[in-house]
Motif scaffolding. Structure first.
Motif, PDB file in Angstrom:
ATOM      1  N   ASN A  32      66.608  54.838 -30.227  1.00 13.21           N
ATOM      2  CA  ASN A  32      67.963  54.438 -30.615  1.00 13.21           C
ATOM      3  C   ASN A  32      68.122  54.238 -32.118  1.00 13.21           C
ATOM      4  N   LEU A  33      67.053  54.465 -32.897  1.00 15.72           N
ATOM      5  CA  LEU A  33      67.157  54.331 -34.347  1.00 15.72           C
ATOM      6  C   LEU A  33      68.113  55.378 -34.912  1.00 15.72           C
ATOM      7  N   ALA A  34      68.883  54.981 -35.913  1.00 16.25           N
ATOM      8  CA  ALA A  34      69.774  55.936 -36.581  1.00 16.25           C
ATOM      9  C   ALA A  34      68.950  57.014 -37.256  1.00 16.25           C
ATOM     10  N   SER A  35      69.317  58.253 -37.063  1.00 17.57           N
ATOM     11  CA  SER A  35      68.647  59.364 -37.725  1.00 17.57           C
ATOM     12  C   SER A  35      69.238  59.553 -39.125  1.00 17.57           C
ATOM     13  N   LEU A  36      68.700  60.507 -39.882  1.00 14.81           N
ATOM     14  CA  LEU A  36      69.302  60.848 -41.166  1.00 14.81           C
ATOM     15  C   LEU A  36      70.610  61.590 -40.998  1.00 14.81           C
ATOM     16  N   CYS A  37      70.857  62.110 -39.805  1.00 21.36           N
ATOM     17  CA  CYS A  37      72.095  62.835 -39.528  1.00 21.36           C
ATOM     18  C   CYS A  37      73.151  61.799 -39.133  1.00 21.36           C
ATOM     19  N   PRO A  38      74.130  61.542 -39.984  1.00 21.80           N
ATOM     20  CA  PRO A  38      75.073  60.434 -39.763  1.00 21.80           C
ATOM     21  C   PRO A  38      75.756  60.476 -38.404  1.00 21.80           C
ATOM     22  N   GLY A  39      75.772  59.333 -37.751  1.00 22.78           N
ATOM     23  CA  GLY A  39      76.433  59.214 -36.456  1.00 22.78           C
ATOM     24  C   GLY A  39      75.553  59.533 -35.269  1.00 22.78           C
ATOM     25  N   TRP A  40      74.359  60.072 -35.524  1.00 26.43           N
ATOM     26  CA  TRP A  40      73.451  60.437 -34.432  1.00 26.43           C
ATOM     27  C   TRP A  40      72.193  59.594 -34.504  1.00 26.43           C
ATOM     28  N   ASP A  41      71.738  59.125 -33.332  1.00 28.76           N
ATOM     29  CA  ASP A  41      70.430  58.472 -33.300  1.00 28.76           C
ATOM     30  C   ASP A  41      69.359  59.531 -33.036  1.00 28.76           C
ATOM     31  N   ILE A  42      68.126  59.107 -32.998  1.00 28.32           N
ATOM     32  CA  ILE A  42      67.011  60.040 -32.838  1.00 28.32           C
ATOM     33  C   ILE A  42      67.116  60.816 -31.527  1.00 28.32           C
ATOM     34  N   HIS A  43      67.520  60.136 -30.473  1.00 26.56           N
ATOM     35  CA  HIS A  43      67.681  60.807 -29.179  1.00 26.56           C
ATOM     36  C   HIS A  43      68.766  61.878 -29.262  1.00 26.56           C
ATOM     37  N   ASP A  44      69.861  61.585 -29.966  1.00 20.44           N
ATOM     38  CA  ASP A  44      70.935  62.561 -30.131  1.00 20.44           C
ATOM     39  C   ASP A  44      70.431  63.828 -30.827  1.00 20.44           C
ATOM     40  N   VAL A  45      69.665  63.648 -31.896  1.00 21.58           N
ATOM     41  CA  VAL A  45      69.178  64.808 -32.648  1.00 21.58           C
ATOM     42  C   VAL A  45      68.284  65.673 -31.768  1.00 21.58           C
ATOM     43  N   ALA A 115      64.811  73.453 -37.835  1.00 18.45           N
ATOM     44  CA  ALA A 115      63.513  72.879 -37.482  1.00 18.45           C
ATOM     45  C   ALA A 115      63.047  71.869 -38.524  1.00 18.45           C
ATOM     46  N   ILE A 116      63.254  72.186 -39.796  1.00 16.12           N
ATOM     47  CA  ILE A 116      62.760  71.310 -40.857  1.00 16.12           C
ATOM     48  C   ILE A 116      63.691  70.132 -41.094  1.00 16.12           C
ATOM     49  N   VAL A 117      64.984  70.401 -41.272  1.00 21.75           N
ATOM     50  CA  VAL A 117      65.919  69.315 -41.587  1.00 21.75           C
ATOM     51  C   VAL A 117      66.049  68.352 -40.412  1.00 21.75           C
ATOM     52  N   HIS A 118      66.226  68.870 -39.211  1.00 20.12           N
ATOM     53  CA  HIS A 118      66.319  67.958 -38.061  1.00 20.12           C
ATOM     54  C   HIS A 118      64.981  67.281 -37.790  1.00 20.12           C
ATOM     55  N   GLY A 119      63.887  67.972 -38.100  1.00 22.25           N
ATOM     56  CA  GLY A 119      62.590  67.308 -37.975  1.00 22.25           C
ATOM     57  C   GLY A 119      62.516  66.072 -38.847  1.00 22.25           C
ATOM     58  N   GLU A 120      63.022  66.183 -40.089  1.00 23.32           N
ATOM     59  CA  GLU A 120      63.035  65.031 -40.992  1.00 23.32           C
ATOM     60  C   GLU A 120      64.123  64.026 -40.620  1.00 23.32           C
ATOM     61  N   ASP A 121      65.230  64.503 -40.039  1.00 25.15           N
ATOM     62  CA  ASP A 121      66.255  63.581 -39.528  1.00 25.15           C
ATOM     63  C   ASP A 121      65.630  62.578 -38.568  1.00 25.15           C
ATOM     64  N   ILE A 122      64.667  63.058 -37.807  1.00 23.25           N
ATOM     65  CA  ILE A 122      63.990  62.226 -36.818  1.00 23.25           C
ATOM     66  C   ILE A 122      62.821  61.465 -37.420  1.00 23.25           C
ATOM     67  N   ARG A 123      61.993  62.148 -38.190  1.00 25.48           N
ATOM     68  CA  ARG A 123      60.735  61.551 -38.643  1.00 25.48           C
ATOM     69  C   ARG A 123      60.923  60.460 -39.696  1.00 25.48           C
ATOM     70  N   ARG A 124      61.770  60.686 -40.662  1.00 21.71           N
ATOM     71  CA  ARG A 124      61.857  59.728 -41.774  1.00 21.71           C
ATOM     72  C   ARG A 124      62.306  58.334 -41.338  1.00 21.71           C
ATOM     73  N   PRO A 125      63.257  58.205 -40.430  1.00 21.06           N
ATOM     74  CA  PRO A 125      63.583  56.852 -39.953  1.00 21.06           C
ATOM     75  C   PRO A 125      62.416  56.185 -39.217  1.00 21.06           C
ATOM     76  N   LEU A 126      61.481  57.002 -38.733  1.00 19.78           N
ATOM     77  CA  LEU A 126      60.302  56.467 -38.061  1.00 19.78           C
ATOM     78  C   LEU A 126      59.167  56.181 -39.048  1.00 19.78           C
ATOM     79  N   GLY A 127      59.421  56.429 -40.331  1.00 21.32           N
ATOM     80  CA  GLY A 127      58.424  56.137 -41.355  1.00 21.32           C
ATOM     81  C   GLY A 127      57.388  57.220 -41.554  1.00 21.32           C
ATOM     82  N   THR A 128      57.682  58.442 -41.087  1.00 21.18           N
ATOM     83  CA  THR A 128      56.748  59.554 -41.239  1.00 21.18           C
ATOM     84  C   THR A 128      57.473  60.743 -41.860  1.00 21.18           C
TER      85      THR A 128
END
Length: 222
Positions: A32-45, A115-128
């Motif tokens: 449920n953490l907010a992703s880098l993609c505004p308005g979407w959480d990690i599950h959404d991405v 693959a790269i941008v959405h990968g970072e949308d997910i990973r960076r909020p997780l600290g990776t």
């Protein structure tokens, strides 16, 4: 030199598999953490990535018509369609489509961008952060720089800027300097918030501002 379609898909499939592995141990609350993609959480991405992996040229046209030619609405519809109640089920669906080579009617480089941008949308909020092949990042960045924002690119965000790869000295564009790792340049050009301290040069604040403006605009549309 641009990579062949076969090489692009090899990278995309590898990155999908790696992302699935990285998410396998996620805690329930992390989805449920907010992703880098505004308005979407990690599950959404992740649900969006399932949907786009399933999208063909024909289905893209059909879904866009159903969304009344609104790309954002089409994306939201796709998330609603592929987002399972249990995130682990969405992750299982992502594993099932990891090797697919379906694509909307667009340059195959868009699959690298995703693959790269959405990968970072997910990973960076997780600290990776992911470890992507440099040639793939460069091809994705080059594509974004020549593609208008209205078509999902970032050409206008980088207008009047000279982007510099701090590790190799490779450059794109001309104007005020922005020096950074290529991955951070790709994210900023793609409209993702990047911390100011990750970029150097006289044009850094302008690129950061353009990326932040894109994020704020998307948030208002949610």
């Amino acid at each position: 030199m641009r990579a062949s379609a076969a090489t692009v898909w090899q990278v995309v499939h590898s990155e999908r598999r790696q992302l699935a592995a990285d998410l396998s141990g996620l805690l329930d609350e992390q989805w449920n953490l907010a992703s880098l993609c505004p308005g979407w959480d990690i599950h959404d991405v992740l649900a969006h990535m399932v949907d786009t992996a399933l999208t063909s040229r024909l289905s893209f046209a059909r879904e866009l018509v159903m969304a009344r030619m609104d790309f954002d609405r089409a994306n939201e519809n796709g998330i609603a369609r592929e987002k399972r109640q249990d995130p682990q089920d969405t992750l299982s669906a992502f594993r099932e489509v990891a090797e697919f080579t379906r694509t909307p009617p667009a340059n195959v480089a868009t699959r690298l961008v995703e693959a790269i941008v959405h990968g970072e949308d997910i990973r960076r909020p997780l600290g990776t952060s992911g470890s992507y092949p440099r040639h793939a990042i460069v091809q994705a960045l080059s594509y974004q720089l020549r593609t208008p924002v209205s078509f999902g690119g970032g050409r206008e965000r980088a207008a009047g800027l000279l982007l510099i790869d701090r590790s190799t000295g490779a450059t794109w564009g001309k104007g005020d300097d922005v020096e950074a790792d290529p991955l951070d340049l790709l994210l900023a050009v793609s409209g993702r918030r990047v911390a100011q301290e990750r970029l150097d040069g006289s044009g850094a604040s302008r690129l950061v501002g353009a990326a932040a403006g894109a994020s704020a605009s998307r948030e208002r549309r949610q």
